[in-house]
Design an enzyme around this catalytic site. Structure first.
Site, PDB file in Angstrom:
ATOM      1  N   GLU A 421       0.819  -1.212   0.000  1.00 29.07           N
ATOM      2  CA  GLU A 421       0.000   0.000   0.000  1.00 29.07           C
ATOM      3  C   GLU A 421       0.856   1.266   0.000  1.00 29.07           C
ATOM      4  O   GLU A 421       0.748   2.111   0.884  1.00 29.07           O
ATOM      5  CB  GLU A 421      -0.973  -0.033   1.170  1.00 29.07           C
ATOM      6  CG  GLU A 421      -1.929  -1.189   0.984  1.00 29.07           C
ATOM      7  CD  GLU A 421      -3.027  -1.282   2.015  1.00 29.07           C
ATOM      8  OE1 GLU A 421      -2.750  -1.035   3.191  1.00 29.07           O
ATOM      9  OE2 GLU A 421      -4.155  -1.629   1.648  1.00 29.07           O
ATOM     10  N   GLU A 497      -3.686 -10.637   0.033  1.00 28.59           N
ATOM     11  CA  GLU A 497      -4.564 -10.613   1.209  1.00 28.59           C
ATOM     12  C   GLU A 497      -5.946 -11.036   0.747  1.00 28.59           C
ATOM     13  O   GLU A 497      -6.410 -10.565  -0.291  1.00 28.59           O
ATOM     14  CB  GLU A 497      -4.637  -9.210   1.818  1.00 28.59           C
ATOM     15  CG  GLU A 497      -3.339  -8.774   2.445  1.00 28.59           C
ATOM     16  CD  GLU A 497      -3.359  -7.323   2.943  1.00 28.59           C
ATOM     17  OE1 GLU A 497      -4.438  -6.821   3.322  1.00 28.59           O
ATOM     18  OE2 GLU A 497      -2.289  -6.709   2.936  1.00 28.59           O
TER      19      GLU A 497
HETATM   20  C1  GAL Z   1      -5.093  -4.091   3.876  1.00 29.67           C
HETATM   21  C2  GAL Z   1      -3.711  -3.791   4.386  1.00 29.67           C
HETATM   22  C3  GAL Z   1      -3.422  -4.485   5.674  1.00 29.67           C
HETATM   23  C4  GAL Z   1      -4.554  -4.282   6.629  1.00 29.67           C
HETATM   24  C5  GAL Z   1      -5.835  -4.737   6.019  1.00 29.67           C
HETATM   25  C6  GAL Z   1      -7.025  -4.454   6.893  1.00 29.67           C
HETATM   26  O1  GAL Z   1      -5.484  -3.159   2.967  1.00 29.67           O
HETATM   27  O2  GAL Z   1      -2.726  -4.138   3.461  1.00 29.67           O
HETATM   28  O3  GAL Z   1      -2.229  -3.996   6.195  1.00 29.67           O
HETATM   29  O4  GAL Z   1      -4.658  -2.941   6.916  1.00 29.67           O
HETATM   30  O5  GAL Z   1      -6.065  -4.032   4.843  1.00 29.67           O
HETATM   31  O6  GAL Z   1      -6.999  -5.097   8.087  1.00 29.67           O
END
Ligand code: GAL
Length: 993
Positions: A421, A497
């Site tokens: 990010e 993620e």
């Molecule tokens: C993503 C980010 C993580 C965390 C997650 C939300 O966008 O990369 O670090 O913030 O969202 O828990």
């Protein structure tokens, strides 16, 4: 005016980054400087403290550690932790930071051991300091550095006199220009949080050693090349002897040596000792031969497609923050292995190097991520983002280079990640180029580059299953630039993620996993995230609890978003991790519609010779027969299995009969040693072979009471048909319910959803349901029928309810209940649950025992049910609860056909469930929840320890409950698991026991 800590310059006065042999691998002397240092905290960076001051009368502070946690969990002598996810807790004014800038002055005395070699050089090494620091010896400033999760080395040669004491002074600021590139979603915590050591570097020694160990799967040949160099003091190539005793290999550095080898993989983490020696230094490195490649858009390890069944791991300890101990690192690795996780993304920075040693040793694929996140710039449309600013190029290239140099030795590292990010911009290309030059053998990852121009894999976060399915087939919507689209379409796809594990959830894991298996382009993904970062603190009454954002009085914070892991802060696996283990199972056993089980070997490299497929035929918990299946599956193959033809099935009884097959690993060879526990289940599945016997139709008659009410067996009802007493216990609530204490996922609209489920339920009045009775009548068959309407304020939405009570037989001990419910009025988009709420007077409700036949032993929801197995299980009401860091709906058990409650006074209540109808579908049993407090109390509580039993036992006897989804950050509940307002029918029997 730009102050020193606001400078956007690369570290100064430091040793060039090097591939440093892991601590303990060589014979050069190393001494640890960890321990109690002297410490003072100043409110500003311009402390004016004499660097030569030994601080003899200052406080003592443990190194490694964070100063904010020095007194945890009781006191906070040096400020408190603060949590923000995206936003910077200071003005966005790069490279400047506030004048109020907590600054730690550290002091320790350095004295070379008496036997320290007189020749060579001495290097001072810091493994991690957050965020910016300066190093001085005896008052002389020697180095300035940063890169919180990266090592810094300072050459002290010539400054240290044998036998003399020297004052080592380290000044550390909490905020610096570098804070702008370290905006990861975590607690802001400062200080020397990883170890510090002094290392001797002999002349002609091995400062820099890098092992290149590749594997050719077509011939089984391993190729080894060791590069050795001097880096400290003078730079240059070093000639060294290289031997691999186990392989009989001998040669020199720079040479390619080949032999037939066993390759390294996460499944079979085979390591060989490689001994590298010069006349003055010998190091022994654990090397793994393996090759990572992308061919035809498919990610391959050693020539085979591999699916990454991963998690995102932050370093976290509830008392120590990111200053994790080796024991914690090992605990994480073992927990991952035992839950069938095969990959870890080190979100969002390089972990402590020892963690990577453990990944090599136990077998985990690692995406090693650069210490870079600039998310706070997104708030203002990425204006002034360092990722696109030439002034920052050197700093960003420096940190990614330091990561690669530090970690390239590890076979576990299969991919480099440029950061998280951090937006897009020219520095992405510069970093990618630097990484490629240093290491052309590993693919590069960066999710922020949606064009995928600079990376080797197409990466996204939280893409919904529909989109992932399109990507799997290569038919996703085109990227706006045709050239980039063409390239991207040819790359493998990873979800860096997915499935946000916040609170109760994630739901929908199975759907993703099935897609990963189906499409070769999909290389898997990493669940967000491994652990809740709940810091232990005590409340005013001295009770410990896990604190999240806001619990330290932060003016600006992101609340519970820090608690979104698969482990509770104390590393208790949440039901989400148990579910993940079942979904990630390397040997999957899945029921098929035709009454068979499909057994799939999902290893890429391993046959199932180490696995025994054990089956049992059981009624509830009672085993009726058992055996093992004679089956060995080659990697990637599958077989259909059925119960033995001569299996004798019993007649239907009070509990269903299941045929359960478990893939059990009970053989652990040397490569499995240390993590496989006896009886480790690699996968399980089952078939329902005999339904429970249907409940006989009730035959008793309701009688009138002197008070004008009714008695139906153990149920006492008032004149208006209201339930007053059950099994001798006062009833405090009994009505249809459609609400739950919202989960973290319920509270947020999923991607593409207009409003959250919580809002949907609130607007439909489900939070404040009440009842109006419209008729009570005794029926000719002896039953009492109560007609009512259940609805909330302000809306026409409601439920038309018909309840029939009838004693089960002639005795007084059992009563049957049939509830028919029809939604009325405008239908909300979905409802939380459809069922009955019952609250009984039970003074010691928490200790009530419960034994149930149904799915278990953990909670399960419509979209998180893969881990739950049919059988019979028992708990107390306390153990039934899942103490999520932020209290919310939890604990539902599905498919419950019977449950026996045993109260503290020895009395009990048995609940039997007949078939349940929801809309057009009929299912066995009910979904059961039990609590010693109400849903309202659960909803109000901010932390689990605030929940106090209220002397009642609150039961939910549900026909169905809404799924849990992943809406806190990802998609909401998938259509199949959404619960619509639909007619339902429950058939129950209550028996006083
Ligand atoms: C993503 C980010 C993580 C965390 C997650 C939300 O966008 O990369 O670090 O913030 O969202 O828990």
């Amino acid at each position: 005016m730009t102050l020193a800590h606001e400078s956007v310059a690369t570290p100064d006065g430091v040793v060039p980054p090097r591939f440093r042999p892991p601590a303990g691998s060589g014979d050069a002397p190393v001494v640890s400087l960890d321990g109690e240092w002297r410490f003072r905290l100043f409110p500003r960076a311009d402390t004016g403290v004499d660097r030569a001051d030994p601080g003899t009368d200052w406080d003592r502070l443990a190194v490694p550690g964070h100063w904010q946690l020095a007194g945890a969990p009781h006191t906070w002598p040096y400020g408190t932790p603060a949590y923000t996810n995206v936003v910077f807790p200071f003005p966005v004014d790069p490279p400047h930071v506030p004048d109020e800038n907590p600054t730690g002055e550290y002091r320790t005395t350095v004295r070379l051991p008496a036997d320290w070699p007189a020749d060579g050089r001495t290097v001072l090494r810091f493994e991690g300091v957050d965020s910016w620091f300066q190093v001085a010896l005896d008052g002389e400033l020697l180095a300035t550095s940063h890169g919180s999760r990266l090592p810094t080395e300072v050459d002290l040669t010539g400054h240290l006199r044998p036998g003399a004491d020297h004052v080592l002074a380290v000044r550390v600021t909490q905020w610096s220009a570098l804070s702008y590139v370290e905006d990861q979603d975590q607690w802001w915590l400062s200080g020397i949080f990883r170890g510090v050591s002094l290392e001797h570097r002999p002349d002609g020694g091995l400062d820099d050693v890098r092992v290149h160990a590749a594997y050719d799967h077509t011939s089984g040949t391993g190729t080894l090349r060791v590069d050795a160099a001097a880096v400290v003091g003078a730079e240059g190539v070093v000639d060294a002897r290289v031997t691999v005793p186990e392989l009989g290999l001998e040669g020199r550095s720079g040479e390619e040596l080949t032999a037939l080898v066993e390759p390294w993989s996460a499944e079979r983490p085979r390591l060989y000792d490689v001994v590298v020696a010069t006349d003055t230094e010998t190091v022994t490195l654990a090397a793994g031969f393996r090759t990572v490649a992308i061919e035809d858009g498919v990610f391959l390890v050693n020539g085979r497609p591999v699916k990454l069944r991963g998690v995102n791991r932050h370093e976290f300890d509830p008392l120590r923050g990111r200053a994790v101990t080796p024991e914690r690192m090992l605990e994480d690795v073992l927990l991952m292995k035992r839950h069938h996780v095969n990959a870890v993304r080190t979100s969002h920075y390089p972990p402590h190097p020892r963690f990577l040693d453990l990944c090599d040793r136990y077998g985990l694929y690692v995406v090693d991520e650069n210490d870079l996140e600039t998310h706070g710039f997104e708030v203002d449309g990425w204006v002034a983002n360092p990722t696109d600013d030439p002034a920052w190029t050197d700093v960003l290239v420096d940190r990614v280079t330091r990561m690669v140099r530090r970690d390239a030795h590890h076979p576990s590292v299969i991919m480099w990640s440029l950061g998280n990010e951090a937006g897009t911009g020219q520095n992405v290309a510069r970093m990618a180029q630097a990484v490629r030059e240093l290491d052309p053998t590993r693919p590069i990852h960066y999710e922020g580059d949606w064009s995928s121009e600079h990376v080797d894999v197409y990466s996204r976060m939280y893409a919904p299953t529909e989109e992932v399915e399109l990507i799997g087939q290569g038919i996703e919507p085109p990227f706006e630039r045709a050239d980039a689209d063409g390239r991207r379409r040819g790359l493998p796809f990873v979800q860096c993620e997915y499935a946000h594990a916040m609170g109760n959830g994630p739901g929908g894991l199975s759907e993703y996993d099935a897609l990963f298996d189906r499409y070769p382009r999909l290389m898997g993904g990493f669940v967000w995230e491994w652990i809740d970062h709940g810091l232990t603190r005590t409340d005013d009454a001295g009770r410990e609890f896990a604190a999240y954002g806001g619990d330290f009085g932060e003016a600006l914070h992101d609340g519970t978003f820090i608690a979104d892991g698969l482990l509770l802060p104390d590393r208790t696996p949440s039901p989400g991790l148990v579910e993940l283990a079942a979904v990630y199972a390397p040997v999957r056993v899945d029921a098929r519609d035709d009454g068979s089980l499909l057994v799939r070997n999902r290893y890429a490299f391993r046959d199932t010779g180490h696995v025994e497929l054990r089956w049992t035929l059981h009624r509830g918990a009672d085993e009726l027969a058992a055996g093992a299946l004679d089956l060995v599956l080659e990697p990637g193959t599958e077989a259909v299995v059925r119960p033995p033809a001569d299996l004798m099935l019993p007649d239907p009884g009070p509990e269903p009969v299941w045929w359960t097959v478990r893939a059990v690993q009970d053989k652990a060879d040397a490569l499995d040693e240390g993590w496989v526990e006896p009886g480790l289940v690699l996968g399980a599945g089952q078939l329902l072979l005999v339904d429970r016997a249907p409940l006989a139709a009730p035959s008793g008659r309701v009688t009138a009471t002197d008070e004008g009410g009714f008695r139906a067996g153990p149920a006492l009802l008032g004149a208006r048909g209201e339930l007053l007493e059950l099994a001798g216990r006062t009833v405090h609530a009994f009505r249809v319910d459609a609400w739950r204490a919202p989960t973290d996922n319920d509270r947020r609209p999923g991607r593409g959803q207009g409003q959250s489920d919580e809002q949907t339920w609130y607007r439909a009045g489900l939070t404040l349901l009440g009842e109006r009775v419209s008729g009570v009548e005794t029926l000719p068959d002896g039953a009492l029928q109560v007609a009512s309407r259940v609805s909330g304020p302000a809306v026409r939405t409601g439920f038309d309810v018909r309840t029939r009570w009838q004693p089960s037989g002639a005795g007084d001990d059992a009563v049957d209940l049939v509830v028919d419910v029809r939604p009325e009025g405008p239908a909300p988009e979905n409802v939380a649950r459809l069922g009955l709420l019952l609250a009984l007077d039970v003074p010691e409700a928490a200790g009530t025992g419960v034994r149930w036949a149904g799915l278990g032993p953990e909670e399960s929801y419509a979209d998180s049910t893969r881990a739950a197995l049919g059988g019979a299980w028992q708990h107390t009401v306390t153990d039934w609860q899942t103490p999520y860091t932020h209290p919310q709906e939890n604990g539902a058990r599905r498919g419950v056909t019977s449950a026996v409650l045993t109260f503290a006074d020895g009395s009990g209540l048995r609940i039997d469930a007949g078939d349940t109808t929801v809309g057009a579908s009929t299912r066995q049993g009910i979904e059961l929840s039990l609590r010693p407090w109400s849903d309202q109390a659960l909803d109000r509580a901010a932390h689990p320890h605030e929940l106090v039993p209220d002397g009642r036992l609150w039961l939910h006897l549900d026909a169905a409950q809404h799924g849990v989804g992943s809406a806190a950050c990802g998609p909401g509940v998938l259509p199949d698991a959404r619960l619509r307002a639909t007619p339902f029918r429950l058939r129950l029997r209550f028996t006083a026991v």
